[in-house]
Design a protein around this motif. Structure first.
Motif, short mmCIF file in Angstrom:
data_model
loop_
_atom_site.label_atom_id
_atom_site.label_comp_id
_atom_site.label_asym_id
_atom_site.label_seq_id
_atom_site.Cartn_x
_atom_site.Cartn_y
_atom_site.Cartn_z
N GLY A 1 72.18 66.47 27.39
CA GLY A 1 72.99 66.07 26.25
C GLY A 1 72.25 66.26 24.95
O GLY A 1 71.04 66.52 24.94
N TYR A 2 73.01 66.13 23.87
CA TYR A 2 72.45 66.37 22.55
C TYR A 2 73.32 65.67 21.52
O TYR A 2 74.49 65.36 21.76
CB TYR A 2 72.39 67.88 22.26
CG TYR A 2 73.68 68.59 22.59
CD1 TYR A 2 74.74 68.60 21.69
CD2 TYR A 2 73.86 69.22 23.83
CE1 TYR A 2 75.93 69.22 22.00
CE2 TYR A 2 75.06 69.84 24.15
CZ TYR A 2 76.09 69.84 23.23
OH TYR A 2 77.28 70.44 23.54
N SER A 3 72.73 65.42 20.36
CA SER A 3 73.41 64.74 19.26
C SER A 3 74.53 65.62 18.70
O SER A 3 74.35 66.84 18.57
CB SER A 3 72.36 64.45 18.19
OG SER A 3 72.90 63.67 17.16
N SER B 1 81.65 62.59 25.42
CA SER B 1 81.12 62.36 24.08
C SER B 1 81.20 60.87 23.81
O SER B 1 82.23 60.24 24.10
CB SER B 1 81.93 63.14 23.04
OG SER B 1 81.72 64.52 23.17
N ALA C 1 65.62 58.63 24.56
CA ALA C 1 66.48 59.74 25.01
C ALA C 1 66.08 60.20 26.41
O ALA C 1 66.93 60.45 27.26
CB ALA C 1 66.38 60.90 24.01
N SER D 1 71.95 62.05 12.17
CA SER D 1 72.00 61.65 13.57
C SER D 1 72.51 60.22 13.77
O SER D 1 73.06 59.91 14.83
CB SER D 1 70.62 61.82 14.23
OG SER D 1 69.68 60.94 13.65
N GLY E 1 76.47 70.86 18.10
CA GLY E 1 75.26 70.05 18.26
C GLY E 1 74.51 69.98 16.94
O GLY E 1 74.64 70.86 16.09
N PHE F 1 76.52 61.33 20.97
CA PHE F 1 76.03 62.38 21.86
C PHE F 1 77.16 63.05 22.63
O PHE F 1 78.19 62.43 22.88
CB PHE F 1 75.05 61.79 22.90
CG PHE F 1 73.77 61.30 22.30
CD1 PHE F 1 72.71 62.17 22.09
CD2 PHE F 1 73.64 59.96 21.92
CE1 PHE F 1 71.53 61.71 21.53
CE2 PHE F 1 72.47 59.50 21.35
CZ PHE F 1 71.41 60.38 21.15
N SER G 1 67.65 65.54 21.98
CA SER G 1 68.13 66.06 23.26
C SER G 1 67.84 65.03 24.34
O SER G 1 66.76 64.43 24.36
CB SER G 1 67.42 67.37 23.62
OG SER G 1 67.84 68.43 22.79
#
Lengths: 390, 390
Positions: A319-321, A369, A296, A157, A331, A351, A336
Motif C-alpha cells: 500500500g501507499y499514501s 482505500s 507503516a 500525507s 499515489g 492509504f 509505503s
C-alpha cells in the motif's frame, strides 16, 4: 462559478505547513512542478501541464505561478492567485528546439529576486523535464539548486477533515463504479464496453457530487493477463473460464479512492479460491493493525504473518499514501506499507492498501482505500471482499 | 491473445528509420523514455510509466527495455521483446528517498556495454525525471551524454499506411463522440453527465474496433470558461444563454484523432456567430493550402490571411503533428503550424489543426484532424463545421 474547492483558510494552512518544512530544510525558494502539489497549494486544476508550469514558493511573500500564455487567465479565474501572481511565458517558447519556456521563467525569477539562495526543486516529478531543469540551472547562476525531495507530498500525507470528506465522496462513487463493473462483466461482453460503463459511472458520480477524471485509467487485465498488474483493456470479449482483475479509481475534486476486486466467469480453479481466502484473511489482519502510532512496516508485517503461514510471499509493497492526483499516479510517493518504512501512522493519513498477488499467468487482487482514525481505520468504499464468481 | 498491433516488419522499419537518424546524429546509444516512443518502437502498452522505464537502442544489436519487476513479464507477453531483452529493476527501488531505479538501470547498462560512447537521452519528455537523469549521469561515467532532442518523435511524424488506417478508425469513433456530445448538451444537464456520455462513446468505439483511453481528457470549458482552452469539467449544469467549447479525443490502439467544436444554448451573440463564420472560412483556406511540399508556416499563413481581413489575430499555433499518445499529450512535439516552422509537408504526415479563438471571457474552437495526401488532405472525422445552436 470558478471558486477553488476549499476556503482560503485551508490553502493558507497548507502553505504555512509547507513553509515550516521549507524553513526546517533551509530552503529559500521552492519550485513546485507536480500538478498535484500545485492543485493542493492553489486549487488550480486544468490540463495545462503538458507545457511547462511551476509554482514558486518563496520563504516569505507572494507565490508566483508560471504557465503558458493561453492558460494564465484561467489560473487567475479559477484560483485566489492575483493577476500579478500569474506570469505567462510567451507562446513562441512552446515546443521549440532552440529555446525553452524555462529560459523565460528563470529570467523572470531573477527579475523578481526569486533566483538566489537555496532554491529547492521537485526533481522526481513527471512534468518537470530534464531540459526544463537545465534551463533553470543556466538561468539562475547565483542560486544553490538542491532537490526538494517530496517536501509538499509529505505535507499532503496528513489530510484535513475537509479533505477526508472529499475522499469519502470519492469512496461512495467508487462503490458504484465497482458494483457496476462486477455486474456488467459476462462472457462475450467486450472489455471496452465494460470500461465504457466504468468511466460513465465514475464521471457521472453522485447526484450531488459529479466525478472527475482519475489519475490512472481503468486497469482490467483478464485471463493470462491477470498475472500482470498494469495492463489496461482491449476490445476482445471476456471469456468463460477466465478471471479478470479490476483495479479502478474514483475521483472527486481531484481526491481519489481507488479499489481493486477480482471476478471469475465460471468455476474458479482451486488455487484462485484459496488465494482469495488467504488474501481476505491477510487484509483483515493488516487493517486491524492500522491505528495511530503503528509503523507503516508493522501493517505490512501483519499481512505477511498471515500469508507466510500459507507459504505465500509478496515482494511488492502492500500500500501507499493517496490523495490528490493527476496522471500518471494517484499515489503520493511518500509512505509505503513495506518492510523498512518506519513512518508512524497518524490520524487522517490515507492509504490504498492493495494486495496484488501476481503469479505466473494468473493473479488475484483485493484492495481498500482508508483513512487512519483515532482508534483504527475507516474505509472509503463499501464492496464485499472475496472472489466474485458468476 | 497479446499480439502487438502491427506485424514485425512494421516495427523493423520503424527501428531502421530510428537507427538511420541515430547514425546521422552520431549517437551510439539512444535512451527512450517517452511511453509513446516506446509503444511506437515495440508495441508495449501498459500503465507502467509511473515508475521509471526506458527503452535502450544501441546502434546495433538487441534493444533492451528496463522496467519494474512486476511489469517485466507483461512486456515480454505483449511485445516481441524476448525475456533477455526485458530487464527489471528490483522492487525495493520503487519510491525510495536514498536510491533510484535508474541507479540500477545504469549499472546494468554498464554491464551490458550500453553505457559508453555518445549516449543520447530524451530530455524533454514526461516521466523521465531530473532525478532519473542524475542517476544515469552518475552511473555512466564513461559516456558522453547528449540530448536526443525529439529524434523518435520526428521518425513518427510520417506515418505508414497501416498507421493511417488506425487513425481513420479513431476518426470514425471521434465522429460518434462529438455527435453524441452535441446531442446530449442541454440547459440543466450537468457537465459531468455529458462527459460520462463522451467517455462511454469513445471507449465503446465501433462494433469491430473498441476505443482506448485518450492522452488528454475531455476539455469542455463553458460560459466564461470558453475564453480558456484547458479547463476540464465540473458537476454544474450547462446554462441557457451560454457557449461550451468541446475539445475531445478518440483513440484506437493508441492512435488519436482529436476534434473540437462549439455549441451555444439559446440565441448566440453576434460576435460569436461572426467569429464562427470567419473561423470556418479560415479553416477552409488553411486546409486548401495543405499538400506535399508546402511548408508548415504556409498553412498558417493561409489561415492568417483570412482572419486578418476581418481584423482578427491569433498568437498561438494553429496545429501540430499527432499520432500515438499517452498523457499528457496527443501531440508529437515536432511540427507546429505556425510562423517560422519551415517543415515541408509530405504525404502521411498527420495533424490536428485547431483554430481556437480565446477571447476575454468568451471563445470559439473549430478543429480537424487530417492526413496529408498526395494531392491535398483527408479528414479523419466527419462533423459539420460552424457553431451548433440549440
Amino acid at each position: 462559478m470558478f471558486e477553488p474547492n476549499f476556503d482560503a483558510s485551508e490553502y493558507d494552512a497548507r502553505l504555512a505547513k509547507t513553509r515550516t518544512a521549507m524553513a526546517e530544510s533551509g530552503f529559500d525558494v521552492l519550485v513546485v512542478g507536480d500538478p498535484a502539489n500545485i492543485n493542493y497549494l492553489t486549487g488550480y486544476n486544468a490540463w495545462s501541464f503538458y507545457t511547462p508550469q511551476v509554482l514558486i514558493i518563496p520563504a516569505a511573500g507572494d507565490l508566483v505561478f508560471y504557465t503558458r500564455e493561453v492558460d494564465a487567465s484561467g489560473a487567475v479565474m479559477t484560483t485566489r492567485l492575483s493577476e500579478s501572481q500569474v506570469r505567462a511565458f510567451p507562446e513562441r517558447y512552446v515546443h521549440q528546439p532552440d529555446c525553452h519556456p524555462m529560459d523565460w521563467i528563470a529570467a523572470d525569477m531573477m527579475e523578481k529576486d526569486l533566483g538566489r539562495g537555496t532554491v529547492a526543486v521537485e526533481m522526481d516529478t513527471a512534468y518537470y523535464t530534464v531540459r526544463a531543469h537545465k534551463s533553470l540551472e543556466n538561468g539562475l547562476p547565483g542560486a544553490t539548486i538542491v532537490s526538494a525531495q517530496e517536501l509538499v507530498n509529505w505535507v499532503r500525507s496528513v489530510k484535513s477533515d475537509l479533505e477526508i470528506a472529499k475522499m469519502r465522496t470519492a469512496g461512495k462513487i467508487m462503490t458504484n463504479v465497482m458494483t457496476t463493473a462486477l455486474d456488467f462483466i459476462e462472457p462475450g461482453v467486450r472489455q471496452c464496453d465494460a470500461v465504457a460503463e466504468i468511466y460513465a459511472t465514475a464521471v457521472r458520480g453522485l447526484p450531488d457530487a459529479g466525478g472527475d477524471f482519475t489519475a490512472i485509467v481503468p486497469m482490467i487485465p483478464t485471463g493470462p493477463g491477470t498475472g500482470i498488474p498494469h495492463l489496461t483493456w482491449s476490445d476482445k470479449p471476456f471469456k468463460q473460464g477466465e478471471a479478470t482483475v479490476l483495479e479502478l479509481g474514483a475521483c472527486y475534486e481531484r481526491y481519489h479512492s481507488p479499489l481493486a476486486r477480482t471476478i471469475f466467469l465460471g468455476q474458479p480453479p482451486e488455487r484462485l479460491v484459496s488465494t482469495a481466502d488467504i488474501v481476505s484473511e491477510g487484509m483483515e489482519a493488516a487493517l486491524a493493525a492500522v491505528r495511530p502510532g503503528v509503523l507503516a512496516e508493522d501493517v505490512e508485517r501483519a499481512w505477511r504473518d498471515v500469508i507466510s503461514r500459507y507459504g505465500l510471499t509478496k515482494a511488492t509493497r502492500i500500500g501507499y499514501s493517496i490523495g490528490v492526483g493527476y496522471p500518471p499516479d494517484w499515489g503520493e510517493r511518500t509512505i509505503s506499507l513495506r518492510p523498512g518504512d518506519k513512518t508512524a501512522l497518524v490520524p487522517n493519513m490515507t492509504f490504498h492498501m492493495i494486495l496484488g498477488m501476481w503469479m505466473d499467468g494468473w493473479g488475484y487482487e483485493l484492495s481498500e482505500s482508508f483513512v487512519v482514525t483515532e482508534t483504527g481505520h475507516e474505509r472509503f468504499a463499501s464492496v464485499p471482499w472475496g472472489l466474485t464468481v458468476k
